[in-house]
Motif scaffolding. Sequence first.
Motif, PDB file in Angstrom:
ATOM      1  N   ALA A   1       0.838  -1.193   0.000  1.00  0.00           N
ATOM      2  CA  ALA A   1       0.000   0.000   0.000  1.00  0.00           C
ATOM      3  C   ALA A   1       0.870   1.239   0.000  1.00  0.00           C
ATOM      4  CB  ALA A   1      -0.900  -0.004   1.242  1.00  0.00           C
ATOM      5  N   ALA A   2       0.431   2.255  -0.727  1.00  0.00           N
ATOM      6  CA  ALA A   2       1.215   3.483  -0.861  1.00  0.00           C
ATOM      7  C   ALA A   2       1.524   4.073   0.506  1.00  0.00           C
ATOM      8  CB  ALA A   2       0.473   4.490  -1.718  1.00  0.00           C
ATOM      9  N   GLY A   3       2.799   4.357   0.740  1.00  0.00           N
ATOM     10  CA  GLY A   3       3.204   4.975   1.986  1.00  0.00           C
ATOM     11  C   GLY A   3       3.274   4.015   3.156  1.00  0.00           C
ATOM     12  N   SER A   4       3.037   2.716   2.934  1.00  0.00           N
ATOM     13  CA  SER A   4       3.001   1.775   4.045  1.00  0.00           C
ATOM     14  C   SER A   4       4.387   1.384   4.506  1.00  0.00           C
ATOM     15  CB  SER A   4       2.221   0.522   3.648  1.00  0.00           C
ATOM     16  OG  SER A   4       2.874  -0.132   2.568  1.00  0.00           O
ATOM     17  N   GLN A   5       5.416   1.562   3.663  1.00  0.00           N
ATOM     18  CA  GLN A   5       6.769   1.188   4.038  1.00  0.00           C
ATOM     19  C   GLN A   5       7.724   2.345   3.774  1.00  0.00           C
ATOM     20  OE1 GLN A   5       6.666  -2.651   1.661  1.00  0.00           O
ATOM     21  NE2 GLN A   5       7.961  -3.275   3.360  1.00  0.00           N
TER      22      GLN A   5
ATOM     23  N   HIS B   1       6.341  -1.419  -5.699  1.00  0.00           N
ATOM     24  CA  HIS B   1       7.331  -0.596  -4.994  1.00  0.00           C
ATOM     25  C   HIS B   1       7.888   0.478  -5.912  1.00  0.00           C
ATOM     26  CE1 HIS B   1       7.291  -2.602  -1.245  1.00  0.00           C
ATOM     27  NE2 HIS B   1       7.967  -3.694  -1.591  1.00  0.00           N
ATOM     28  N   CYS B   2       8.187   0.097  -7.146  1.00  0.00           N
ATOM     29  CA  CYS B   2       8.770   1.030  -8.114  1.00  0.00           C
ATOM     30  C   CYS B   2       7.793   2.185  -8.401  1.00  0.00           C
ATOM     31  CB  CYS B   2       9.114   0.283  -9.405  1.00  0.00           C
ATOM     32  SG  CYS B   2      10.225   1.177 -10.498  1.00  0.00           S
ATOM     33  N   ASP B   3       6.525   1.852  -8.620  1.00  0.00           N
ATOM     34  CA  ASP B   3       5.508   2.879  -8.881  1.00  0.00           C
ATOM     35  C   ASP B   3       5.356   3.818  -7.688  1.00  0.00           C
ATOM     36  OD1 ASP B   3       5.075   1.754 -11.344  1.00  0.00           O
ATOM     37  OD2 ASP B   3       3.280   0.644 -10.763  1.00  0.00           O
ATOM     38  N   GLU B   4       5.433   3.214  -6.479  1.00  0.00           N
ATOM     39  CA  GLU B   4       5.298   4.010  -5.262  1.00  0.00           C
ATOM     40  C   GLU B   4       6.449   5.010  -5.139  1.00  0.00           C
ATOM     41  OE1 GLU B   4       5.297   3.277  -0.413  1.00  0.00           O
ATOM     42  OE2 GLU B   4       4.830   1.610  -1.769  1.00  0.00           O
ATOM     43  N   LEU B   5       7.670   4.562  -5.422  1.00  0.00           N
ATOM     44  CA  LEU B   5       8.845   5.432  -5.318  1.00  0.00           C
ATOM     45  C   LEU B   5       8.810   6.540  -6.365  1.00  0.00           C
ATOM     46  CD1 LEU B   5      11.590   2.731  -4.679  1.00  0.00           C
ATOM     47  CD2 LEU B   5      10.829   4.469  -3.054  1.00  0.00           C
ATOM     48  N   ILE B   6       8.410   6.194  -7.583  1.00  0.00           N
ATOM     49  CA  ILE B   6       8.321   7.195  -8.649  1.00  0.00           C
ATOM     50  C   ILE B   6       7.271   8.247  -8.307  1.00  0.00           C
ATOM     51  CG2 ILE B   6       7.667   7.564 -11.058  1.00  0.00           C
ATOM     52  CD1 ILE B   6       8.929   4.830 -11.677  1.00  0.00           C
ATOM     53  N   GLY B   7       6.142   7.782  -7.752  1.00  0.00           N
ATOM     54  CA  GLY B   7       5.096   8.714  -7.335  1.00  0.00           C
ATOM     55  C   GLY B   7       5.571   9.638  -6.242  1.00  0.00           C
TER      56      GLY B   7
ATOM     57  N   ILE C   1      11.593  -0.769   1.893  1.00  0.00           N
ATOM     58  CA  ILE C   1      11.385  -1.173   0.505  1.00  0.00           C
ATOM     59  C   ILE C   1      12.679  -1.723  -0.081  1.00  0.00           C
ATOM     60  CG2 ILE C   1      10.979  -0.290  -1.833  1.00  0.00           C
ATOM     61  CD1 ILE C   1       8.886   1.599  -0.655  1.00  0.00           C
ATOM     62  N   LEU C   2      13.757  -0.994   0.126  1.00  0.00           N
ATOM     63  CA  LEU C   2      15.045  -1.425  -0.398  1.00  0.00           C
ATOM     64  C   LEU C   2      15.440  -2.779   0.179  1.00  0.00           C
ATOM     65  CD1 LEU C   2      17.492  -0.707  -2.164  1.00  0.00           C
ATOM     66  CD2 LEU C   2      18.500   0.429  -0.178  1.00  0.00           C
ATOM     67  N   SER C   3      15.210  -2.958   1.460  1.00  0.00           N
ATOM     68  CA  SER C   3      15.532  -4.238   2.104  1.00  0.00           C
ATOM     69  C   SER C   3      14.699  -5.373   1.520  1.00  0.00           C
ATOM     70  CB  SER C   3      15.293  -4.125   3.611  1.00  0.00           C
ATOM     71  OG  SER C   3      15.526  -5.356   4.240  1.00  0.00           O
ATOM     72  N   ASP C   4      13.394  -5.125   1.327  1.00  0.00           N
ATOM     73  CA  ASP C   4      12.514  -6.145   0.751  1.00  0.00           C
ATOM     74  C   ASP C   4      12.964  -6.550  -0.648  1.00  0.00           C
ATOM     75  OD1 ASP C   4      10.928  -6.307   2.943  1.00  0.00           O
ATOM     76  OD2 ASP C   4       9.264  -5.116   2.147  1.00  0.00           O
TER      77      ASP C   4
ATOM     78  N   ALA D   1      18.588   8.419   0.692  1.00  0.00           N
ATOM     79  CA  ALA D   1      18.827   7.218  -0.114  1.00  0.00           C
ATOM     80  C   ALA D   1      17.811   7.051  -1.219  1.00  0.00           C
ATOM     81  CB  ALA D   1      18.807   5.985   0.807  1.00  0.00           C
ATOM     82  N   HIS D   2      16.958   8.069  -1.453  1.00  0.00           N
ATOM     83  CA  HIS D   2      15.869   7.881  -2.417  1.00  0.00           C
ATOM     84  C   HIS D   2      16.373   7.493  -3.793  1.00  0.00           C
ATOM     85  CE1 HIS D   2      11.812   8.446  -4.058  1.00  0.00           C
ATOM     86  NE2 HIS D   2      12.443   8.910  -5.119  1.00  0.00           N
ATOM     87  N   SER D   3      17.370   8.234  -4.294  1.00  0.00           N
ATOM     88  CA  SER D   3      17.859   7.931  -5.639  1.00  0.00           C
ATOM     89  C   SER D   3      18.468   6.541  -5.685  1.00  0.00           C
ATOM     90  CB  SER D   3      18.893   8.971  -6.071  1.00  0.00           C
ATOM     91  OG  SER D   3      19.975   9.006  -5.172  1.00  0.00           O
ATOM     92  N   GLU D   4      19.196   6.173  -4.621  1.00  0.00           N
ATOM     93  CA  GLU D   4      19.789   4.839  -4.574  1.00  0.00           C
ATOM     94  C   GLU D   4      18.698   3.777  -4.543  1.00  0.00           C
ATOM     95  OE1 GLU D   4      22.413   1.954  -1.630  1.00  0.00           O
ATOM     96  OE2 GLU D   4      21.811   3.938  -0.970  1.00  0.00           O
ATOM     97  N   THR D   5      17.665   4.027  -3.711  1.00  0.00           N
ATOM     98  CA  THR D   5      16.572   3.066  -3.609  1.00  0.00           C
ATOM     99  C   THR D   5      15.841   2.924  -4.933  1.00  0.00           C
ATOM    100  OG1 THR D   5      16.272   3.604  -1.269  1.00  0.00           O
ATOM    101  CG2 THR D   5      14.445   2.512  -2.377  1.00  0.00           C
ATOM    102  N   LEU D   6      15.512   4.059  -5.543  1.00  0.00           N
ATOM    103  CA  LEU D   6      14.787   4.017  -6.810  1.00  0.00           C
ATOM    104  C   LEU D   6      15.622   3.348  -7.900  1.00  0.00           C
ATOM    105  CD1 LEU D   6      12.338   4.691  -8.503  1.00  0.00           C
ATOM    106  CD2 LEU D   6      13.255   6.997  -8.836  1.00  0.00           C
ATOM    107  N   ASN D   7      16.917   3.652  -7.949  1.00  0.00           N
ATOM    108  CA  ASN D   7      17.786   3.029  -8.950  1.00  0.00           C
ATOM    109  C   ASN D   7      17.831   1.518  -8.773  1.00  0.00           C
ATOM    110  OD1 ASN D   7      18.429   5.465 -10.121  1.00  0.00           O
ATOM    111  ND2 ASN D   7      20.329   5.735  -8.969  1.00  0.00           N
ATOM    112  N   TYR D   8      17.930   1.084  -7.514  1.00  0.00           N
ATOM    113  CA  TYR D   8      17.992  -0.354  -7.257  1.00  0.00           C
ATOM    114  C   TYR D   8      16.668  -1.021  -7.616  1.00  0.00           C
ATOM    115  CZ  TYR D   8      19.117  -4.783  -5.016  1.00  0.00           C
ATOM    116  OH  TYR D   8      19.363  -6.123  -4.787  1.00  0.00           O
ATOM    117  N   VAL D   9      15.572  -0.430  -7.156  1.00  0.00           N
ATOM    118  CA  VAL D   9      14.253  -1.048  -7.368  1.00  0.00           C
ATOM    119  C   VAL D   9      13.878  -1.057  -8.850  1.00  0.00           C
ATOM    120  CG1 VAL D   9      11.786  -0.863  -6.840  1.00  0.00           C
ATOM    121  CG2 VAL D   9      13.478  -0.490  -5.035  1.00  0.00           C
ATOM    122  N   SER D  10      14.148   0.052  -9.557  1.00  0.00           N
ATOM    123  CA  SER D  10      13.824   0.075 -10.991  1.00  0.00           C
ATOM    124  C   SER D  10      14.706  -0.893 -11.760  1.00  0.00           C
ATOM    125  CB  SER D  10      13.971   1.495 -11.548  1.00  0.00           C
ATOM    126  OG  SER D  10      15.305   1.946 -11.447  1.00  0.00           O
TER     127      SER D  10
END
Length: 789
Positions: free
Chosen positions: A112-116, A777-783, A121-124, A482-491
Amino acid sequence: MDEFVRSKLTKWKLKDWIEAFKAEEIDEESLYHLDDQEINQLITKAGPRVKFKDKLKLLKEERNTTQTQKEAVNTFGQDLASISEKGKRKSDLLQGESSQWQPPPKRKYSCAAGSQSETEILSDVKDIMRRVSEGLHGRDKLSAFLKDKIKDLETDKRHLVGVFGKTGAGKSSLINAIINKDGLLPSGSGRACTSVIIKVEATNESKYEAHIEFITKEDWENEMQSLKQVAEDDVDDDDVDDGGNNVLLDPDGKLSALYGEAWKEKSTLSLMDSRYFRDIPEFLKSKRKIFKSDSAEELSKKFVKYTRSESNETEEVKRWYWPLVKCVTVKVPDNDFLDHVTLVDLPGNGDSNRSRDRMWTEFVAKCSTVWIVTEMTRAASEKQAWDILEGASSLLGNGGECQQIHFICTKSDHENPDDINRIKNDVMKEFSQQKLIKNHFSEDSVQVFTVSSKEFLKGENVNPDVNEILKLKEILKKLNDAHSETLNYVSGAHGILSLIQGARKREVIEQKNDVYADLLEKLSIQLNKVEKAIEEKTKAFGQCLCEGVEKSLNLCKKKLKFFLHPIGAKDRTFHRTLKSVVRNDGIQKPKTGKPKNLNMILAFSLTESIDKEFRDTFPNDVKCGHFNGAIDAFSLGTDSLIEKYKDVELQLKFLKTEEKNIKAKLNKIILTQKKLMYNSLTETIKDNMKECYKEAAAFKGPGTLKNMRDAIERHVESKMDMFEEAKNAMLEQLDDLKKTILMTLEETMKKSIEHSLKTEACLLPDVSKHLEVVKRHCDELIGSQDEKM
């Protein structure tokens, strides 16, 4: 206790119990076999204990899932070997059977959006990719390619914030206030001087740590010989330059710190005897010395003698080991914004020791942000602060990667907002007059802050308009974000999982062939565009450098005469300055004041000719794009192809992430190479001058100053072609960079296209469930990113 257990406890936010697990020597194997009684003894509080048991249960389920997958793969491999070629095509068999060995994941993911948080997210997603990698047991090329891509997802981007300032300006107090640990870095003495590089960063351990890195024995022996030689020369107490700055090395200070007065009567060889290093055996073994303490103050007392040249507060210290130290890394527990940021307390001018100076140069060139710390009362007029920035500007700007310069005016305790605004305006006015610095930085990259570390650490009511430490903390938090790192990893993970799932489809051969041909055609077109953009810039650089060569030839003798015969300088004083210059390959770094670099003076017209073009072509802010955005504009148009070729949508999504990743990789390559390229102009001049430096350094006795001057003038006169050589060397490096960029783009994308669309049938897991989770997760981070913008 192994790293696996430590990382799990840290991830589960149970760092306080690491020491208990370490004391009982709990490793990965024993962790899985802990019973309730043992857990109760290890974790004595109910809340953390419940959390631990829940996390351990999930971890055991994950391990069981992985083991089940491996067993299924082994069974499948045996069945596959025994099946006759009659009856069923190999591709059908692989498709049907591979979906059976990948059981649905037992772990539940909240999407769910904003739930983590981003950390969760990165850990998951990292857990998902670890399990997917373990499930890729095939020995085919695609499986190996995918495992490599999963490994490549891991990055550890770290921002360096360089902290400069003269002795007494308040650097150490500022760093202590920023990390809210009063007493970590020794401060407060007007005589105390930080003499080595100090890095401050976060640690997952529960204790404070100091890691002491020493120079080599060979380096120290060579430096001692130089120091003793300087000390043995005729010393004049009036050895200051026209600006009142000490122009000498400090042999007595360095050697006396370590040896007391004994060095004056002993040879270099005898001073290397092991008895002088009994307290620091790590130095003789070329190892790091590590201190650990429960408090910042306790740790500070342990490492102060390795960082300071003098201090009133530690008069009990009889021997100081800082002359042997290359760098000190201080690690701070429980810090929420130093995970990806390192504060680096830097001596202003580097060091006469070559290994320390190389490290200083490397750190300066890697700083993404620089803090210039100066006292409030003389913020705009403090000559040494501007000298430090001017001396390092080429290393930070075109020769580095610095994006922001922050002037931090300390001791703002009794200032009012009107005075604060006046001081800030004065600093910015002074910056506008600094021509050399402005060759590398625009006014947009400069900010001024006022702080009072003392007031902040007291915890009193702080006026945020006067004491802006909280604003500095916020800047560090953004750097650490870590947002950019997280988004780069998840995408990236989303792309890899898309390829795995897409490659399981064995039909649509015709569409694969069509899109394969389409992509190769687009790749060729895009490569041509990048090549053209680089060649246009190469032509522009060639024109600038030709002008620089002509100007160098015209002004060289004038600049050299001004350097060799400075107005107002006494011959006796300048004799020692020039002797120091030629002994150190054209560079003299005094204890205070501007360094003197004859190589940079000779290369100045060359570097100045390209400064603007260089800054536009290779901006330190990568958002602006190298080569006028040509790298960022590279695109195979996968979005439009997805509309046309729906059956290979997943493969095209992978290629889209590959395109993003390769551009990020190229930006790093360009950032590294552009530093070497810019500095190559001065380095070529330095190489051409080494012969005359060696000749000049050998002169002794009466007439030495004249002989040194004459030797340098004769050599430069005979080496006027070195400017053309420097130009050609830089253009050659630019051509090499062009080849690297084009080759990397072509080889990487061709390989990715090949593996996406031309692979043979092979065993791949069903990752549809994982793909669904990671996509959410990817959609959530981009949003989230869109909302911030």
